[in-house]
Design an enzyme around this catalytic site. Structure first.
Site, PDB file in Angstrom:
ATOM      1  N   GLY A 264       5.613   6.455  -8.241  1.00 12.25           N
ATOM      2  CA  GLY A 264       6.640   5.421  -8.398  1.00 12.25           C
ATOM      3  C   GLY A 264       6.979   4.660  -7.125  1.00 12.25           C
TER       4      GLY A 264
ATOM      5  N   TYR B 185       1.363  -4.647 -11.057  1.00 10.23           N
ATOM      6  CA  TYR B 185       1.981  -5.974 -11.053  1.00 10.23           C
ATOM      7  C   TYR B 185       2.386  -6.386 -12.478  1.00 10.23           C
ATOM      8  CZ  TYR B 185      -0.158  -6.205  -6.393  1.00 10.23           C
ATOM      9  OH  TYR B 185      -0.532  -5.944  -5.094  1.00 10.23           O
TER      10      TYR B 185
ATOM     11  N   GLY C 240       5.037   2.587  -5.272  1.00 11.96           N
ATOM     12  CA  GLY C 240       4.565   1.200  -5.359  1.00 11.96           C
ATOM     13  C   GLY C 240       5.542   0.347  -6.166  1.00 11.96           C
TER      14      GLY C 240
ATOM     15  N   GLU D  23      -2.247 -12.539  -4.731  1.00 10.47           N
ATOM     16  CA  GLU D  23      -3.666 -12.504  -5.094  1.00 10.47           C
ATOM     17  C   GLU D  23      -4.126 -11.067  -5.027  1.00 10.47           C
ATOM     18  OE1 GLU D  23      -4.412 -15.041  -2.000  1.00 10.47           O
ATOM     19  OE2 GLU D  23      -4.084 -16.822  -3.229  1.00 10.47           O
TER      20      GLU D  23
ATOM     21  N   ALA E 220       0.849  -1.201   0.000  1.00  7.47           N
ATOM     22  CA  ALA E 220       0.000   0.000   0.000  1.00  7.47           C
ATOM     23  C   ALA E 220       0.879   1.243   0.000  1.00  7.47           C
ATOM     24  CB  ALA E 220      -0.927   0.016   1.214  1.00  7.47           C
ATOM     25  N   VAL E 221       0.368   2.270  -0.642  1.00  9.60           N
ATOM     26  CA  VAL E 221       1.026   3.578  -0.680  1.00  9.60           C
ATOM     27  C   VAL E 221       0.009   4.593  -0.196  1.00  9.60           C
ATOM     28  CG1 VAL E 221       2.037   5.323  -2.225  1.00  9.60           C
ATOM     29  CG2 VAL E 221       2.600   2.902  -2.539  1.00  9.60           C
TER      30      VAL E 221
ATOM     31  N   ASN F 173      -9.376  -4.445  -8.827  1.00  8.06           N
ATOM     32  CA  ASN F 173      -8.307  -3.508  -8.445  1.00  8.06           C
ATOM     33  C   ASN F 173      -7.383  -3.274  -9.640  1.00  8.06           C
ATOM     34  OD1 ASN F 173      -6.413  -1.971  -7.148  1.00  8.06           O
ATOM     35  ND2 ASN F 173      -6.144  -3.361  -5.411  1.00  8.06           N
TER      36      ASN F 173
HETATM   37  C1  LIG Z   1      -1.562  -0.247  -5.985  1.00  7.25           C
HETATM   38  C2  LIG Z   1      -0.690   0.822  -5.336  1.00  7.25           C
HETATM   39  C3  LIG Z   1       0.207   0.143  -4.281  1.00  7.25           C
HETATM   40  C4  LIG Z   1       0.202   1.442  -6.430  1.00  7.25           C
HETATM   41  O1  LIG Z   1       1.130   2.313  -5.802  1.00  7.25           O
HETATM   42  P1  LIG Z   1       1.673   3.626  -6.533  1.00  7.25           P
HETATM   43  O2  LIG Z   1       2.805   4.161  -5.740  1.00  7.25           O
HETATM   44  O3  LIG Z   1       0.560   4.551  -6.810  1.00  7.25           O
HETATM   45  O4  LIG Z   1       2.200   2.994  -7.903  1.00  7.25           O
HETATM   46  P2  LIG Z   1       3.288   3.626  -8.892  1.00  7.25           P
HETATM   47  O5  LIG Z   1       3.232   5.097  -8.856  1.00  7.25           O
HETATM   48  O6  LIG Z   1       4.613   2.976  -8.639  1.00  7.25           O
HETATM   49  O7  LIG Z   1       2.703   3.135 -10.302  1.00  7.25           O
HETATM   50  C5  LIG Z   1       3.295   2.081 -11.015  1.00  7.25           C
HETATM   51  C6  LIG Z   1       2.352   1.649 -12.119  1.00  7.25           C
HETATM   52  O8  LIG Z   1       1.161   1.098 -11.562  1.00  7.25           O
HETATM   53  C7  LIG Z   1       0.042   1.419 -12.414  1.00  7.25           C
HETATM   54  N1  LIG Z   1      -0.860   2.353 -11.705  1.00  7.25           N
HETATM   55  C8  LIG Z   1      -0.677   2.919 -10.494  1.00  7.25           C
HETATM   56  N2  LIG Z   1      -1.729   3.688 -10.177  1.00  7.25           N
HETATM   57  C9  LIG Z   1      -2.592   3.598 -11.211  1.00  7.25           C
HETATM   58  C10 LIG Z   1      -3.860   4.176 -11.488  1.00  7.25           C
HETATM   59  N3  LIG Z   1      -4.453   5.014 -10.615  1.00  7.25           N
HETATM   60  N4  LIG Z   1      -4.472   3.853 -12.652  1.00  7.25           N
HETATM   61  C11 LIG Z   1      -3.878   3.003 -13.537  1.00  7.25           C
HETATM   62  N5  LIG Z   1      -2.661   2.442 -13.331  1.00  7.25           N
HETATM   63  C12 LIG Z   1      -2.035   2.733 -12.191  1.00  7.25           C
HETATM   64  C13 LIG Z   1       0.656   2.109 -13.630  1.00  7.25           C
HETATM   65  O9  LIG Z   1       1.039   1.100 -14.546  1.00  7.25           O
HETATM   66  C14 LIG Z   1       1.882   2.749 -13.023  1.00  7.25           C
HETATM   67  O10 LIG Z   1       2.868   3.061 -13.960  1.00  7.25           O
HETATM   68  P3  LIG Z   1       2.846   4.514 -14.683  1.00  7.25           P
HETATM   69  O11 LIG Z   1       2.653   5.550 -13.607  1.00  7.25           O
HETATM   70  O12 LIG Z   1       4.171   4.578 -15.358  1.00  7.25           O
HETATM   71  O13 LIG Z   1       1.679   4.458 -15.633  1.00  7.25           O
HETATM   72  C15 LIG Z   1      -1.538   1.963  -4.708  1.00  7.25           C
HETATM   73  O14 LIG Z   1      -2.452   2.408  -5.658  1.00  7.25           O
HETATM   74  C16 LIG Z   1      -2.275   1.561  -3.451  1.00  7.25           C
HETATM   75  O15 LIG Z   1      -1.746   1.652  -2.334  1.00  7.25           O
HETATM   76  N6  LIG Z   1      -3.543   1.120  -3.618  1.00  7.25           N
HETATM   77  C17 LIG Z   1      -4.381   0.737  -2.441  1.00  7.25           C
HETATM   78  C18 LIG Z   1      -3.906  -0.537  -1.813  1.00  7.25           C
HETATM   79  C19 LIG Z   1      -3.958  -1.688  -2.804  1.00  7.25           C
HETATM   80  O16 LIG Z   1      -4.879  -1.813  -3.597  1.00  7.25           O
HETATM   81  N7  LIG Z   1      -2.938  -2.564  -2.729  1.00  7.25           N
HETATM   82  C20 LIG Z   1      -2.854  -3.750  -3.573  1.00  7.25           C
HETATM   83  C21 LIG Z   1      -3.534  -4.875  -2.889  1.00  7.25           C
HETATM   84  S1  LIG Z   1      -3.319  -6.418  -3.760  1.00  7.25           S
END
Ligand SMILES: CC(C)(COP(=O)(O)OP(=O)(O)OC[C@H]1O[C@@H](n2cnc3c(N)ncnc32)[C@H](O)[C@@H]1OP(=O)(O)O)[C@@H](O)C(=O)NCCC(=O)NCCS
Length: 161
Positions: free
Chosen positions: A95, A130, A97, A118, A86-87, A123
């Site tokens: 970046g 991933y 995540g 999983e 989570a972020v 999501n």
């Molecule tokens: C999933 C999560 C961890 C991603 O973290 P993040 O720091 O925002 O991710 P990043 O900035 O490193 O993004 C990496 C890539 O993920 C994808 N991505 C991230 N956020 C996205 C969004 N809102 N819509 C579409 N793609 C997305 C993109 O491919 C992105 O690459 P890009 O920015 O070059 O297009 C974050 O959204 C989160 O905490 N979500 C809630 C908790 C959760 O769902 N955890 C996963 C449980 S299995």
């Protein structure tokens, strides 16, 4: 000391300095705050407390000494599993995540051949993340996760380490 246990790693992502370190007991309440802000169905506190005693490890990402994200991984018998990531909503799409996921992969790479996870089928942003980091789809688990009004499938993904 191997990479799965090393205490601190510094990295820069989109011009932002991040430090990665393992969870200690004093972090748990802050981690729970982030968990509740990021997930529709947050983990219980005891799940993070388990990371303090077992094979399961929780790595924290901090920026300017503020918690901005975490990843939880475990490994056993040649397989590894990503259990949580989570972020903080204010720091998403910067970046972090990806950095956490890359760190998780490098931590388990010497210990396992595959990293599994999983994810809720709804999501999309996590599935995008991933896929971008090399995970492929293995199949579905029907009605695996509770929702507010029923259940939804889990998508099972894996990364060949
Ligand atoms: C999933 C999560 C961890 C991603 O973290 P993040 O720091 O925002 O991710 P990043 O900035 O490193 O993004 C990496 C890539 O993920 C994808 N991505 C991230 N956020 C996205 C969004 N809102 N819509 C579409 N793609 C997305 C993109 O491919 C992105 O690459 P890009 O920015 O070059 O297009 C974050 O959204 C989160 O905490 N979500 C809630 C908790 C959760 O769902 N955890 C996963 C449980 S299995």
């Amino acid at each position: 000391m191997n990479q799965f246990e090393s205490p601190l790693k510094l990295t820069t992502v989109m011009g932002m300095e991040l430090s990665l370190r393992l969870l200690v007991p004093e972090d748990v309440s802050q981690v729970m705050e982030l968990e509740r802000s990021a997930h529709s169905h947050p983990w219980r506190q005891s799940s993070f407390e388990d990371c303090l005693k077992g094979r399961q490890k929780c790595w924290l990402a901090e920026h300017n000494q503020k918690l901005v994200g975490y990843v939880v991984i475990t490994h056993a018998g040649g397989d590894a599993e990503l259990l949580n990531i989570a972020v903080s909503p204010k720091f998403q799409r910067k970046g972090i995540g990806s950095s956490l996921l890359q760190h998780a992969i490098s931590c388990v790479a010497g210990h396992a051949d595959m990293l599994f996870l999983e994810v809720r089928i709804s999501n999309r942003k996590a599935i995008e993340l991933y896929s971008k980091e090399g995970f492929f789809e293995l199949g579905n688990r029907k009605n695996y996760y509770p929702t507010h009004n029923g259940h939804e499938d889990a998508l099972l993904m894996a990364n060949q380490l």
